[in-house]
Design a protein around this motif. Sequence first.
Motif, PDB file in Angstrom:
ATOM      1  N   ILE A 198       0.849  -1.187   0.000  1.00 59.24           N
ATOM      2  CA  ILE A 198       0.000   0.000   0.000  1.00 59.24           C
ATOM      3  C   ILE A 198       0.882   1.233   0.000  1.00 59.24           C
ATOM      4  CG2 ILE A 198      -1.686   1.292   1.348  1.00 59.24           C
ATOM      5  CD1 ILE A 198      -2.769  -1.334   2.352  1.00 59.24           C
ATOM      6  N   ASP A 199       0.528   2.181  -0.812  1.00 55.08           N
ATOM      7  CA  ASP A 199       1.292   3.423  -0.877  1.00 55.08           C
ATOM      8  C   ASP A 199       0.934   4.293   0.319  1.00 55.08           C
ATOM      9  OD1 ASP A 199       2.902   5.432  -1.741  1.00 55.08           O
ATOM     10  OD2 ASP A 199       1.380   6.346  -3.029  1.00 55.08           O
ATOM     11  N   VAL A 200       1.920   4.627   1.112  1.00 52.68           N
ATOM     12  CA  VAL A 200       1.692   5.440   2.307  1.00 52.68           C
ATOM     13  C   VAL A 200       2.063   6.878   2.017  1.00 52.68           C
ATOM     14  CG1 VAL A 200       2.291   5.746   4.724  1.00 52.68           C
ATOM     15  CG2 VAL A 200       2.235   3.461   3.749  1.00 52.68           C
ATOM     16  N   PRO A 201       1.162   7.822   2.249  1.00 50.44           N
ATOM     17  CA  PRO A 201       1.476   9.211   1.980  1.00 50.44           C
ATOM     18  C   PRO A 201       2.573   9.737   2.899  1.00 50.44           C
ATOM     19  CG  PRO A 201      -0.627   9.022   3.110  1.00 50.44           C
ATOM     20  CD  PRO A 201      -0.205   7.636   2.753  1.00 50.44           C
ATOM     21  N   ILE A 238      -1.214  17.473   5.148  1.00 49.36           N
ATOM     22  CA  ILE A 238      -2.568  17.138   5.573  1.00 49.36           C
ATOM     23  C   ILE A 238      -2.699  17.403   7.063  1.00 49.36           C
ATOM     24  CG2 ILE A 238      -2.933  15.421   3.757  1.00 49.36           C
ATOM     25  CD1 ILE A 238      -2.243  13.234   5.703  1.00 49.36           C
ATOM     26  N   THR A 239      -3.930  17.529   7.537  1.00 45.95           N
ATOM     27  CA  THR A 239      -4.175  17.838   8.938  1.00 45.95           C
ATOM     28  C   THR A 239      -3.839  16.634   9.808  1.00 45.95           C
ATOM     29  OG1 THR A 239      -6.456  17.050   8.879  1.00 45.95           O
ATOM     30  CG2 THR A 239      -6.053  19.362   8.233  1.00 45.95           C
ATOM     31  N   PRO A 240      -3.619  16.857  11.107  1.00 48.73           N
ATOM     32  CA  PRO A 240      -3.358  15.726  12.000  1.00 48.73           C
ATOM     33  C   PRO A 240      -4.481  14.694  11.986  1.00 48.73           C
ATOM     34  CG  PRO A 240      -2.741  17.774  13.072  1.00 48.73           C
ATOM     35  CD  PRO A 240      -3.402  18.147  11.781  1.00 48.73           C
ATOM     36  N   GLN A 275      -4.148  12.734   8.890  1.00 49.18           N
ATOM     37  CA  GLN A 275      -2.935  11.920   9.043  1.00 49.18           C
ATOM     38  C   GLN A 275      -3.243  10.683   9.886  1.00 49.18           C
ATOM     39  OE1 GLN A 275       0.252  14.586   9.835  1.00 49.18           O
ATOM     40  NE2 GLN A 275       1.661  12.979  10.464  1.00 49.18           N
ATOM     41  N   ALA A 276      -3.960  10.898  10.996  1.00 51.13           N
ATOM     42  CA  ALA A 276      -4.328   9.783  11.870  1.00 51.13           C
ATOM     43  C   ALA A 276      -5.222   8.792  11.124  1.00 51.13           C
ATOM     44  CB  ALA A 276      -5.041  10.314  13.121  1.00 51.13           C
ATOM     45  N   GLN A 277      -6.114   9.309  10.274  1.00 56.58           N
ATOM     46  CA  GLN A 277      -6.994   8.441   9.496  1.00 56.58           C
ATOM     47  C   GLN A 277      -6.182   7.550   8.553  1.00 56.58           C
ATOM     48  OE1 GLN A 277     -10.268   7.969   9.666  1.00 56.58           O
ATOM     49  NE2 GLN A 277     -10.257   6.493   7.964  1.00 56.58           N
ATOM     50  N   ILE A 330       3.897   9.518  13.005  1.00 55.16           N
ATOM     51  CA  ILE A 330       3.450   9.489  14.396  1.00 55.16           C
ATOM     52  C   ILE A 330       4.157  10.571  15.205  1.00 55.16           C
ATOM     53  CG2 ILE A 330       3.393   8.087  16.503  1.00 55.16           C
ATOM     54  CD1 ILE A 330       3.097   5.617  14.700  1.00 55.16           C
ATOM     55  N   VAL A 331       5.451  10.765  14.941  1.00 54.92           N
ATOM     56  CA  VAL A 331       6.204  11.819  15.629  1.00 54.92           C
ATOM     57  C   VAL A 331       5.591  13.188  15.332  1.00 54.92           C
ATOM     58  CG1 VAL A 331       8.425  13.026  15.752  1.00 54.92           C
ATOM     59  CG2 VAL A 331       8.365  10.517  15.688  1.00 54.92           C
TER      60      VAL A 331
END
Length: 385
Positions: free
Chosen positions: A2-5, A10-12, A15-17, A69-70
């Motif tokens: 899966i391609d991870v951005p 993008i907003t936090p 990002q969490a989504q 995550i950081v």
Amino acid sequence: MIDVPVFMDITPDAQAQELRCYLKSLGAEISQEKSPKGIEDDLHKIIGVCDACFKEGDEIVIERVLNSIVSILVLIPVERAENPILAFCEKLTKAPRYELGMVALRVGWLLFQSVDEHSPMRYHVYYHLLQLAKQVDFVRFVYKDMEHLRAQFQACPPSNEQMQKLLRLLHEVLLECKQGEQAAKVMVELLGTYTAENASQARDDAQRCILAALADPNTFLLDPLLALKPVRFLEGQLIHDLLSIFVSEKLQSYLTFYQNHKDFVLNSLGLNHEQNMKKMRLLTFMQLAEGASEMSFDTIQSELQLPAEEVESFIIDVLKTKLVRARMDQAARKVYISCTMHRTFGRAQWQQLRDLLYSWKSNLQVTQEGMKSVAAAQMEMLHQP
């Protein structure tokens, strides 16, 4: 795969989504739905399963996920960030293999640099970084020297107890990474954190310091240890007696001690007798060389209890250490000594240094006066008709 951005623009929440969906795709037990309690609860759940990304084969992707995550962690108010940061650091230390350990080390360092310099959490992140550095045998990534370490916590110094805990771990890590000289300096720094009032509590640290110094094949200047307050509290005990032998006695004193306390040396301390012998021979030779400009092979053989055929190879080993500057004459069976490092540096050595400096000063004055005379004579010749 899966391609991870990259998670830069993008907003936090978004990002969490992305992180939830990605970790879910790797089999992590996490909902893809946003937590109704907000981003902090989302982050807590993401950190709880973030080690699922270690299943990913692409280290670049893994590093991007952890860095993401950081980037959310540092947005959490510092008063509420303690538990998430500690949980994340624990996950990093669980990296299952060397390559991922290096990824975790880089991510941990990014986190350390991102935490506000006034936050006490910097200490906890650095402590976990040292644990990671030990796992991947790469302590130089996070530690240069004590001055650099102190600078990292200048804005928010750890408590004395925290610093002692950190220095104990750092000493262990440096030894593990085969950096004995740096480890010895760290241990001396650790013992320096004790005062006269609590020096008696430093018994274990003092013993570890002595043991590390004796066991390190490249540590020869042991005299400063005797001046440390925690070491003084060990006076009268066998380990202090052994240290004193390495500081100022000759080989025979060590052999006598060893014969009387063999079990203590080998089993209680875990020292290597042959390595002790090698170091004591070097130290004994240094002591003999302090008051001599030359030394015969027979003297070396007798004092150091060496077979005749091993004298030359021993001298070569001594010269490699650069503890003594000398020239070997095989034909004359002698060693000609130009200078040697002192095993101890006390009042007598300071007096010798003082006398040497005064002698240099006197010689310079004589040279200066001579130059003045030469210059005056040349000026006189120039002015003659």
